[in-house]
Scaffold this active site. Structure first.
Site, PDB file in Angstrom:
ATOM      1  N   SER A 139     -20.214 -17.883   2.073  1.00  0.00           N
ATOM      2  CA  SER A 139     -21.324 -18.160   2.958  1.00  0.00           C
ATOM      3  C   SER A 139     -22.581 -18.140   2.558  1.00  0.00           C
ATOM      4  O   SER A 139     -23.343 -18.973   2.775  1.00  0.00           O
ATOM      5  CB  SER A 139     -21.106 -17.271   4.283  1.00  0.00           C
ATOM      6  OG  SER A 139     -21.327 -15.766   3.851  1.00  0.00           O
TER       7      SER A 139
ATOM      8  N   HIS B  53     -16.676 -21.743   6.518  1.00  0.00           N
ATOM      9  CA  HIS B  53     -17.671 -22.747   5.991  1.00  0.00           C
ATOM     10  C   HIS B  53     -16.764 -24.120   5.373  1.00  0.00           C
ATOM     11  O   HIS B  53     -17.448 -25.051   4.962  1.00  0.00           O
ATOM     12  CB  HIS B  53     -18.456 -22.407   5.031  1.00  0.00           C
ATOM     13  CG  HIS B  53     -19.479 -21.379   5.630  1.00  0.00           C
ATOM     14  ND1 HIS B  53     -20.763 -21.788   6.501  1.00  0.00           N
ATOM     15  CD2 HIS B  53     -19.566 -19.964   5.700  1.00  0.00           C
ATOM     16  CE1 HIS B  53     -21.138 -20.566   6.759  1.00  0.00           C
ATOM     17  NE2 HIS B  53     -20.493 -19.557   6.532  1.00  0.00           N
TER      18      HIS B  53
ATOM     19  N   LYS C 288     -19.393 -23.445  13.407  1.00  0.00           N
ATOM     20  CA  LYS C 288     -20.145 -23.803  12.308  1.00  0.00           C
ATOM     21  C   LYS C 288     -19.887 -25.392  12.487  1.00  0.00           C
ATOM     22  O   LYS C 288     -20.680 -26.085  13.162  1.00  0.00           O
ATOM     23  CB  LYS C 288     -19.804 -23.364  10.919  1.00  0.00           C
ATOM     24  CG  LYS C 288     -20.416 -21.786  11.028  1.00  0.00           C
ATOM     25  CD  LYS C 288     -19.768 -20.682  10.294  1.00  0.00           C
ATOM     26  CE  LYS C 288     -20.722 -19.329  10.361  1.00  0.00           C
ATOM     27  NZ  LYS C 288     -19.982 -18.263   9.962  1.00  0.00           N
TER      28      LYS C 288
HETATM   29  C1  LIG Z   1     -20.116 -16.963  10.046  1.00  0.00           C
HETATM   30  C2  LIG Z   1     -18.856 -16.177   9.451  1.00  0.00           C
HETATM   31  C3  LIG Z   1     -17.945 -15.599  10.058  1.00  0.00           C
HETATM   32  C4  LIG Z   1     -18.340 -14.857  11.381  1.00  0.00           C
HETATM   33  O1  LIG Z   1     -18.154 -16.250  12.225  1.00  0.00           O
HETATM   34  P1  LIG Z   1     -18.942 -16.106  13.753  1.00  0.00           P
HETATM   35  O2  LIG Z   1     -18.055 -17.003  14.790  1.00  0.00           O
HETATM   36  O3  LIG Z   1     -20.334 -16.566  13.583  1.00  0.00           O
HETATM   37  O4  LIG Z   1     -18.705 -14.560  14.280  1.00  0.00           O
HETATM   38  C5  LIG Z   1     -16.930 -14.997   9.457  1.00  0.00           C
HETATM   39  N1  LIG Z   1     -16.678 -15.304   8.055  1.00  0.00           N
HETATM   40  C6  LIG Z   1     -17.537 -16.132   7.421  1.00  0.00           C
HETATM   41  C7  LIG Z   1     -17.325 -16.327   6.012  1.00  0.00           C
HETATM   42  C8  LIG Z   1     -18.928 -16.709   7.940  1.00  0.00           C
HETATM   43  O5  LIG Z   1     -19.568 -17.333   7.329  1.00  0.00           O
END
Ligand SMILES: *Cc1c(COP(=O)(O)O)cnc(C)c1O
Length: 405
Positions: free
Chosen positions: A190, A218, A250
């Site tokens: 991330s 991602h 995302k």
């Molecule tokens: C953003 C993210 C999460 C968390 O997801 P949310 O739905 O925002 O709680 C988990 N793992 C990774 C790698 C992320 O980038």
């Protein structure tokens, strides 16, 4: 006045963080496409995760409004009580089909999916029920915080390996045999944007009967055939990656998450994952909007993945020409190392003055000396804005090379 000790300690920790220049603040901004409106100023967002530009898409908005009008807003109960609606069931089926898995299980956020699934996988069956040290969880050093927390919550023995190092993962497994084990990794990291060595990790797991768990927050929607994610891009199925986690907030532009795998595995996770069992189901209207997002991301009739890829290529080529030391990433996440937190914050402020929203990422989110601008591209960005951002980046004070990690 007698303040509780815990409040005294909390305040001194906050003050220490402030002294180190590491306080964070939520800024209030209104959104339209990739534009953000902050205190009367219009900024282009180059730090969000709406990679395909679906968050504001009319199909999502229409599905959300239509379903809310018909079914109301809150579900009023957990999935296992009376909160599970037709929209949830249909979304779970469509997510399973998209990712090539038998079944998917919805969670309200990605953090909750990781906490719950890891707790079920690493903790279930341990005696006493949430016994400590009854399983081994081996993780990449740069994994998302919720994977680390999930292993700790489950009471697993947690061991970390150097970033992207499958041999390092093997060494950690071999150093502690005799416990049921898992390797957990981000699919796309991330804060760094690089892709995990999934094929090598799968091989390490296969020869040691360890389970491979991939968090594809991602990668989903962006990588692989039909945007099915990094696991699919690596040609790996359920045999190699028995539990796949994806998020809906995302590239899909909504909110929520899921885990997917064989029906029996997912059913067992549903029994034990406390963040699934004991929480209110996400609004059905949100599930309906997510179904629209899955259709758009999967079949991609308007070429969003192609536009995103072109934007990434344009940004990287421009940065190379200008001598900007971007980190090695081929994804939408394009970090520019800044060395110190102060340099990163100053750079973010200078970009904001020039009309760009790029937040400084500082420790503890990234390692010490790893402060950076985490620049992200979206299918919504125009060539003009990308070129203007590049131009603004060249006007920043140069980062300290020795601090690059
Ligand atoms: C953003 C993210 C999460 C968390 O997801 P949310 O739905 O925002 O709680 C988990 N793992 C990774 C790698 C992320 O980038």
């Amino acid at each position: 006045m007698n303040r509780p000790d815990l409040l005294v300690r909390l305040e001194s920790a906050r003050a220490a963080r402030e002294q180190a220049g590491l306080l964070r603040r939520a800024r209030t901004c209104d959104a339209l496409g990739s534009r953000r409106f902050v205190r009367g100023k219009t900024l282009t967002d180059f730090c969000g995760n709406d990679y395909l530009g679906l968050a504001g898409h009319r199909d999502l908005v229409a599905a959300l409004s239509r379903t809310a009008a018909a079914e109301g807003v809150g579900t009023g109960a957990a999935h296992l009580v009376s909160g599970h609606r037709g929209e949830h069931a249909a979304l779970e089926e469509e997510l399973a089909d998209w990712t090539g898995r038998e079944r998917a299980l919805l969670f309200s956020t990605g953090v909750m999916a990781n906490l719950g699934a890891l707790q079920a996988l690493l903790g279930a069956g341990a005696m006493p029920v949430w016994g400590r040290g009854a399983s081994l969880c081996v993780q990449d050093r740069l994994n998302h915080a919720s994977l680390i927390d999930g292993a700790q919550l489950a009471g697993a023995e947690l061991r970390r390996y150097p970033h992207g190092d499958a041999d390092g993962a093997a060494r950690q497994l071999d150093a502690r045999t005799g416990l049921p084990a898992m390797i957990a990794t981000d699919g796309v990291f991330s804060m760094d944007g690089d892709v995990a060595p999934l094929t090598a990790l799968a091989e390490v797991c296969r020869t040691r009967t360890a389970l491979l768990y991939v968090d594809d927050a991602h990668g989903l929607g962006v990588l692989g055939p039909q945007g099915a994610g990094s696991v699919s891009a690596a040609g790996l199925g359920t045999a190699e990656v028995p539990v796949l986690m994806g998020t809906l907030g995302k590239a899909l532009g909504c909110a929520g998450a899921f885990v997917a795998g064989d029906a029996a595995v997912i059913e067992a996770i549903a029994q034990f994952a406390r963040t699934y069992v004991y929480t209110t189901a996400m609004p059905a209207a949100l599930a309906a909007a997510t179904r629209a997002a899955v259709r758009l991301a999967r079949f991609d009739r308007d070429g969003r993945r192609e536009r995103l890829a072109a934007n990434i290529a344009r940004f990287r080529a421009g940065a190379a020409q200008l001598g900007l030391p971007l980190m090695a990433s081929g994804t939408a996440i394009q970090p520019l190392p800044m060395g110190t937190p102060a340099a990163a914050s100053a750079a973010a402020a200078a970009l904001e003055a020039a009309g760009f929203l790029v937040v400084a990422i500082r420790p503890p989110t990234v390692p010490r000396d790893g402060a950076r601008l985490r620049i992200t591209l979206s299918a919504l960005h125009t060539a003009d804005r990308i070129d203007a951002l590049l131009e603004a980046l060249t006007r920043l004070p140069r980062p300290v090379e020795s601090a690059v990690v």
